[in-house]
Design a protein around this motif. Sequence first.
Motif, short mmCIF file in Angstrom:
data_model
loop_
_atom_site.label_atom_id
_atom_site.label_comp_id
_atom_site.label_asym_id
_atom_site.label_seq_id
_atom_site.Cartn_x
_atom_site.Cartn_y
_atom_site.Cartn_z
N GLN A 1 0.78 -1.04 0.01
CA GLN A 1 0.26 -0.06 -0.02
C GLN A 1 0.86 1.22 0.08
O GLN A 1 0.38 2.35 0.32
CB GLN A 1 -0.83 0.14 1.15
CG GLN A 1 -1.92 -1.15 1.19
CD GLN A 1 -2.49 -1.37 2.59
OE1 GLN A 1 -2.88 -0.16 3.40
NE2 GLN A 1 -3.22 -2.37 3.03
N SER A 2 2.22 1.19 -0.46
CA SER A 2 2.96 2.14 -0.10
C SER A 2 2.78 3.26 -1.24
O SER A 2 3.31 4.30 -0.89
CB SER A 2 4.44 1.82 -0.08
OG SER A 2 4.79 1.23 -1.41
N ASP A 3 2.32 3.04 -2.56
CA ASP A 3 2.15 4.09 -3.27
C ASP A 3 1.38 5.21 -2.95
O ASP A 3 1.94 6.25 -3.04
CB ASP A 3 1.47 3.68 -4.64
CG ASP A 3 2.33 2.64 -5.49
OD1 ASP A 3 3.60 2.47 -4.84
OD2 ASP A 3 2.03 1.76 -6.34
N LYS A 4 0.24 4.76 -2.19
CA LYS A 4 -0.86 5.78 -1.46
C LYS A 4 -0.23 6.61 -0.55
O LYS A 4 -0.30 7.71 -0.60
CB LYS A 4 -1.99 4.97 -0.91
CG LYS A 4 -3.11 5.51 -1.13
CD LYS A 4 -4.07 4.37 -0.48
CE LYS A 4 -5.62 4.67 -1.16
NZ LYS A 4 -6.53 3.84 -0.32
N LEU A 5 0.99 5.92 0.29
CA LEU A 5 1.48 6.55 1.28
C LEU A 5 2.50 7.88 0.74
O LEU A 5 2.62 8.86 1.30
CB LEU A 5 2.33 5.62 2.20
CG LEU A 5 3.19 6.42 3.36
CD1 LEU A 5 2.05 6.77 4.27
CD2 LEU A 5 3.75 5.16 3.88
N HIS A 6 3.10 7.26 -0.18
CA HIS A 6 4.01 8.03 -1.06
C HIS A 6 3.37 9.66 -1.73
O HIS A 6 3.81 10.33 -1.24
CB HIS A 6 4.66 7.52 -2.38
CG HIS A 6 5.82 6.93 -2.21
ND1 HIS A 6 7.03 7.70 -2.00
CD2 HIS A 6 6.51 5.62 -2.16
CE1 HIS A 6 8.07 6.96 -1.96
NE2 HIS A 6 7.80 5.65 -1.94
N SER A 7 2.10 9.25 -2.28
CA SER A 7 1.40 10.27 -2.97
C SER A 7 0.88 11.21 -1.58
O SER A 7 1.09 12.63 -1.80
CB SER A 7 0.66 10.06 -3.83
OG SER A 7 0.14 8.77 -4.00
N TYR A 8 0.50 10.62 -0.61
CA TYR A 8 0.07 11.16 0.44
C TYR A 8 1.11 12.20 1.22
O TYR A 8 0.73 13.40 1.52
CB TYR A 8 -0.65 10.55 1.80
CG TYR A 8 -1.11 11.15 2.88
CD1 TYR A 8 -2.21 11.61 2.98
CD2 TYR A 8 -0.26 11.37 3.95
CE1 TYR A 8 -2.58 12.40 4.15
CE2 TYR A 8 -0.40 11.94 5.21
CZ TYR A 8 -1.81 12.41 5.29
OH TYR A 8 -2.28 13.11 6.27
N ILE A 9 2.25 11.71 1.54
CA ILE A 9 3.46 12.56 2.04
C ILE A 9 3.85 13.57 1.15
O ILE A 9 3.96 14.75 1.58
CB ILE A 9 4.56 11.36 2.39
CG1 ILE A 9 4.17 10.74 3.50
CG2 ILE A 9 5.90 12.41 2.78
CD1 ILE A 9 5.28 9.64 3.95
N GLN A 10 3.79 13.34 -0.25
CA GLN A 10 4.18 14.43 -1.24
C GLN A 10 3.13 15.47 -1.10
O GLN A 10 3.63 16.57 -1.25
CB GLN A 10 4.14 13.85 -2.57
CG GLN A 10 5.63 13.18 -2.94
CD GLN A 10 5.88 12.84 -4.05
OE1 GLN A 10 4.80 12.31 -4.81
NE2 GLN A 10 7.03 13.12 -4.87
N GLU A 11 2.13 15.11 -0.82
CA GLU A 11 0.90 16.26 -1.05
C GLU A 11 0.77 17.30 0.42
O GLU A 11 0.63 18.21 0.27
CB GLU A 11 -0.40 15.66 -1.17
CG GLU A 11 -1.54 16.61 -1.31
CD GLU A 11 -2.91 15.88 -1.69
OE1 GLU A 11 -3.75 16.55 -1.46
OE2 GLU A 11 -2.91 14.92 -2.00
N TYR A 12 1.27 16.45 1.37
CA TYR A 12 1.16 17.19 2.75
C TYR A 12 2.49 17.68 3.39
O TYR A 12 2.16 18.26 4.50
CB TYR A 12 0.13 16.30 3.84
CG TYR A 12 -1.18 16.08 3.18
CD1 TYR A 12 -2.26 17.28 3.11
CD2 TYR A 12 -1.68 15.19 2.32
CE1 TYR A 12 -3.63 17.18 2.97
CE2 TYR A 12 -2.99 15.26 1.96
CZ TYR A 12 -3.84 15.94 2.09
OH TYR A 12 -5.06 15.78 1.40
N ALA A 13 3.46 16.91 3.05
CA ALA A 13 4.50 17.23 3.81
C ALA A 13 5.75 17.39 3.13
O ALA A 13 6.05 17.12 1.71
CB ALA A 13 4.78 16.15 4.86
#
Length: 327
Positions: A247-259
């Motif tokens: 599930q790491s793709d989702k995590l990658h994009s989340y972190i890029q968007e918010y942090a």
Amino acid sequence: MEKTNVELLYEWIDNTTQIIQQHENEPYLDSLAITMETLFYQTISDDMDDILSHKLQNALSEINFSAYKIDEIRKAIQLATLKGMKDSTQQQHLMTPETVALLVGYLADKVTKEKKQISVFDPASGTGNLVTTVLGQLKQDIEAFASEVDPTLIKLSVLNANLQKKNIEFFHQDSLRPFLLDPIDLVVADLPVGYYPDDIRANDFKLKADEGHSYAHHLFIEQSMNYTKEGGYLIFVIPDFLFDSDQSDKLHSYIQEYAHIVGVLRLPESAFKSEKNIKSILILQKKGQDTSAPKQPLLVNLPSFKNTNGMEDILNQMNAWFTTYHN
């Protein structure tokens, strides 16, 4: 060889805990909580029978608790907790190792040192070892909060904080449920790894799994971000495989968007029992109006903690990196 204060205090805590354990027929960690309570209040609880009460009274007369430094108290409690955890706890309850907690404290000091006052939150506080170690390294006026769902662990962490004279407000709850908490300057957490069983609650998260249970460690990152101020920092002890899982793709994009990723420190393999237990430290800054990503994130492969020259060299490089980062 003369014993150190840490050894002497640990022996006293361990012996007293064993007296309680044998008498009450309770698990070691529950008995440890009674020992810590006795030590903190310096009196014996009224609901104990005469025999145990007498034994604890004798034990209390043998120790001058005020002679111990905060650091010695923390380390002695840590040793006793580790002993109790050896027998009983699941993998996700393991305590953050001392050297790792000290590193998180060092990084916390580096990212917040421009501020005179800060608020700190540990959403997965366990026995309170990580959060109290970090607070011991920060110089500012601090407002501290921590959360833990397990009743035995939160009892230990409250007593741990009391004995170390650390002022922390604890939440006894599932940390993935909403908090009555204003946004925080700094989040520190040793992320619990595994699946989160409550699919209905997980549905409220962007990082929920598309099917099946969601990863608790992903949801903890999102939950922490929700309670962090814009421009605030988050320092996580993460499993080494965090960015390689299904599930790491989702995590990658989340972190890029918010942090912004400020840095990743890979901990030495020698600090862990097996390869699959290896961890890293991830430093994030929540995006805000005046924030920007570092030109080059801090990427470090730490040498063995026993290699003092190697560690000193890396710390000098890290100090230099933080000087440029703040400028």
